[in-house]
Design an enzyme around this catalytic site. Structure first.
Site, mmCIF file in Angstrom:
data_model
loop_
_atom_site.group_PDB
_atom_site.id
_atom_site.type_symbol
_atom_site.label_atom_id
_atom_site.label_comp_id
_atom_site.label_asym_id
_atom_site.label_seq_id
_atom_site.Cartn_x
_atom_site.Cartn_y
_atom_site.Cartn_z
ATOM 1 C CG ASP A 13 -1.850 1.181 1.245
ATOM 2 O OD1 ASP A 13 -2.903 1.076 0.607
ATOM 3 O OD2 ASP A 13 -1.529 2.187 1.903
ATOM 4 C CG ASN A 21 -3.416 11.585 -6.262
ATOM 5 O OD1 ASN A 21 -2.602 11.665 -7.164
ATOM 6 N ND2 ASN A 21 -4.121 10.495 -6.034
ATOM 7 C CG ASP A 56 -3.414 3.644 -2.189
ATOM 8 O OD1 ASP A 56 -4.276 2.749 -2.069
ATOM 9 O OD2 ASP A 56 -3.090 4.389 -1.249
#
Length: 139
Positions: A13, A21, A56
């Site tokens: 992860d 972002n 992700d």
């Protein structure tokens, strides 16, 4: 089972991906995923399988795995990604990256669902302890 060898998984992860972002834009976030995917691809063996699992997360399936080999690869990937300085903003500033990784090695009789559950539990333990860490289901 046919080859009498264990399958290992690494559930990876990207730490604080939403922040990448939000702070730097989706193009930088997309590049982070590409860089991490390339690092994983170049680290695993040609006959292992790598897939993006959700936004992700990545899942690595390792053939002929032992606890020692899964632990070593999990820690190596964690360190390589944490040490990577390839992700930059459009203005050239380095964006640090890290991952949390959960590892699991198949036990006799485990289904793929059991393996995924145990790998997910190890990943959850990694995220609960801190970020930028590898945790084995054996820990």
């Amino acid at each position: 089972a046919r080859e009498s060898s264990a399958l290992g998984i690494l559930w990876i992860d990207v730490d604080q991906f939403k922040d990448i972002n939000d702070l730097h834009g989706h193009a930088v976030g997309d590049e982070a995923l590409k860089i991490i995917a390339r690092l994983i691809e170049h680290t695993v063996r040609p006959y292992d399988a790598v897939a993006r699992w959700g936004g992700d997360e990545f899942l690595v399936m390792l053939a002929n795995a032992s606890q020692a080999s899964v632990d070593a690869l999990g820690e190596r990937l964690r360190a390589d990604i944490a040490g990577c300085r390839s992700l930059t903003t459009p203005s050239g500033h380095v964006v640090p990256m890290s991952v949390s990784i959960g590892g699991y090695v198949q036990k006799k009789g485990d289904s793929i669902d059991t393996m995924l559950l145990r790998g997910d539990q190890a990943l959850f333990a990694a995220k609960a302890r801190q970020r930028n860490i590898y945790v084995s289901s054996e820990s």
